[in-house]
Design a protein around this motif. Structure first.
Motif, PDB file in Angstrom:
ATOM      1  N   THR A 151      -0.962   1.598  10.099  1.00 54.80           N
ATOM      2  CA  THR A 151      -1.491   0.326  10.578  1.00 54.80           C
ATOM      3  C   THR A 151      -2.393  -0.354   9.552  1.00 54.80           C
ATOM      4  OG1 THR A 151      -3.353   1.433  11.625  1.00 54.80           O
ATOM      5  CG2 THR A 151      -1.387   1.094  12.967  1.00 54.80           C
ATOM      6  N   GLN A 152      -2.560   0.252   8.385  1.00 55.12           N
ATOM      7  CA  GLN A 152      -3.414  -0.343   7.377  1.00 55.12           C
ATOM      8  C   GLN A 152      -2.731  -1.556   6.754  1.00 55.12           C
ATOM      9  OE1 GLN A 152      -4.230   2.786   4.681  1.00 55.12           O
ATOM     10  NE2 GLN A 152      -5.613   3.839   6.074  1.00 55.12           N
ATOM     11  N   VAL A 153      -3.536  -2.550   6.440  1.00 52.61           N
ATOM     12  CA  VAL A 153      -3.018  -3.783   5.854  1.00 52.61           C
ATOM     13  C   VAL A 153      -3.073  -3.681   4.336  1.00 52.61           C
ATOM     14  CG1 VAL A 153      -3.364  -6.258   5.695  1.00 52.61           C
ATOM     15  CG2 VAL A 153      -3.782  -5.088   7.850  1.00 52.61           C
ATOM     16  N   VAL A 154      -1.996  -4.062   3.680  1.00 53.90           N
ATOM     17  CA  VAL A 154      -1.945  -4.070   2.219  1.00 53.90           C
ATOM     18  C   VAL A 154      -2.507  -5.393   1.742  1.00 53.90           C
ATOM     19  CG1 VAL A 154      -0.412  -4.001   0.225  1.00 53.90           C
ATOM     20  CG2 VAL A 154       0.064  -2.572   2.211  1.00 53.90           C
ATOM     21  N   ARG A 155      -3.599  -5.323   0.932  1.00 53.64           N
ATOM     22  CA  ARG A 155      -4.238  -6.561   0.485  1.00 53.64           C
ATOM     23  C   ARG A 155      -4.533  -6.606  -1.000  1.00 53.64           C
ATOM     24  NH1 ARG A 155      -8.473  -7.727   5.349  1.00 53.64           N
ATOM     25  NH2 ARG A 155      -6.885  -8.164   6.894  1.00 53.64           N
ATOM     26  N   ASN A 156      -4.212  -5.549  -1.741  1.00 50.82           N
ATOM     27  CA  ASN A 156      -4.458  -5.571  -3.179  1.00 50.82           C
ATOM     28  C   ASN A 156      -3.368  -4.781  -3.888  1.00 50.82           C
ATOM     29  OD1 ASN A 156      -5.210  -2.780  -3.200  1.00 50.82           O
ATOM     30  ND2 ASN A 156      -7.225  -3.366  -2.450  1.00 50.82           N
ATOM     31  N   PRO A 157      -3.255  -4.931  -5.206  1.00 50.55           N
ATOM     32  CA  PRO A 157      -2.168  -4.269  -5.950  1.00 50.55           C
ATOM     33  C   PRO A 157      -2.191  -2.746  -5.845  1.00 50.55           C
ATOM     34  CG  PRO A 157      -3.199  -5.933  -7.309  1.00 50.55           C
ATOM     35  CD  PRO A 157      -4.019  -5.823  -6.075  1.00 50.55           C
ATOM     36  N   GLN A 158      -3.374  -2.164  -5.800  1.00 48.50           N
ATOM     37  CA  GLN A 158      -3.462  -0.708  -5.740  1.00 48.50           C
ATOM     38  C   GLN A 158      -2.932  -0.185  -4.408  1.00 48.50           C
ATOM     39  OE1 GLN A 158      -7.398   0.823  -6.252  1.00 48.50           O
ATOM     40  NE2 GLN A 158      -6.649   2.818  -6.917  1.00 48.50           N
ATOM     41  N   SER A 159      -3.304  -0.790  -3.295  1.00 49.01           N
ATOM     42  CA  SER A 159      -2.780  -0.338  -2.010  1.00 49.01           C
ATOM     43  C   SER A 159      -1.296  -0.676  -1.878  1.00 49.01           C
ATOM     44  CB  SER A 159      -3.579  -0.936  -0.854  1.00 49.01           C
ATOM     45  OG  SER A 159      -3.458  -2.329  -0.833  1.00 49.01           O
ATOM     46  N   CYS A 160      -0.843  -1.702  -2.565  1.00 50.56           N
ATOM     47  CA  CYS A 160       0.582  -2.025  -2.574  1.00 50.56           C
ATOM     48  C   CYS A 160       1.362  -0.896  -3.233  1.00 50.56           C
ATOM     49  CB  CYS A 160       0.818  -3.342  -3.310  1.00 50.56           C
ATOM     50  SG  CYS A 160       2.531  -3.875  -3.372  1.00 50.56           S
ATOM     51  N   ARG A 161       0.879  -0.412  -4.385  1.00 47.78           N
ATOM     52  CA  ARG A 161       1.552   0.693  -5.076  1.00 47.78           C
ATOM     53  C   ARG A 161       1.483   1.983  -4.277  1.00 47.78           C
ATOM     54  NH1 ARG A 161      -1.726   0.184  -9.629  1.00 47.78           N
ATOM     55  NH2 ARG A 161      -1.778  -2.055  -9.750  1.00 47.78           N
TER      56      ARG A 161
END
Length: 64
Positions: A22-32
């Motif tokens: 349920t975490q929201v992806v909001r930056n490049p690091q969490s996207c990777r």
């Protein structure tokens, strides 16, 4: 009594594993970390948007 402890541990594992999705992806690091790629245009046909990278204009895309 051991069965209650086992059920409690199982319930804890299920609830803690579900919270990661349920975490929201909001930056490049969490996207990777979520196996995504930051693409400056809209996501291609074989990918879907799972969040954003540098604000609302750059989507984080991941394969289906």
């Amino acid at each position: 009594m051991r069965l209650h402890h086992l059920l409690l541990v199982l319930l804890f594992l299920v609830l803690s594993a579900g919270s990661g999705f349920t975490q929201v992806v909001r930056n490049p690091q969490s996207c990777r970390w979520n196996m995504g790629v930051c693409i400056p245009i809209s996501c291609p046909g074989n990918m879907r948007q799972i969040g954003t990278c540098f604000g609302p204009r750059v989507p984080c895309c991941r394969r289906w």
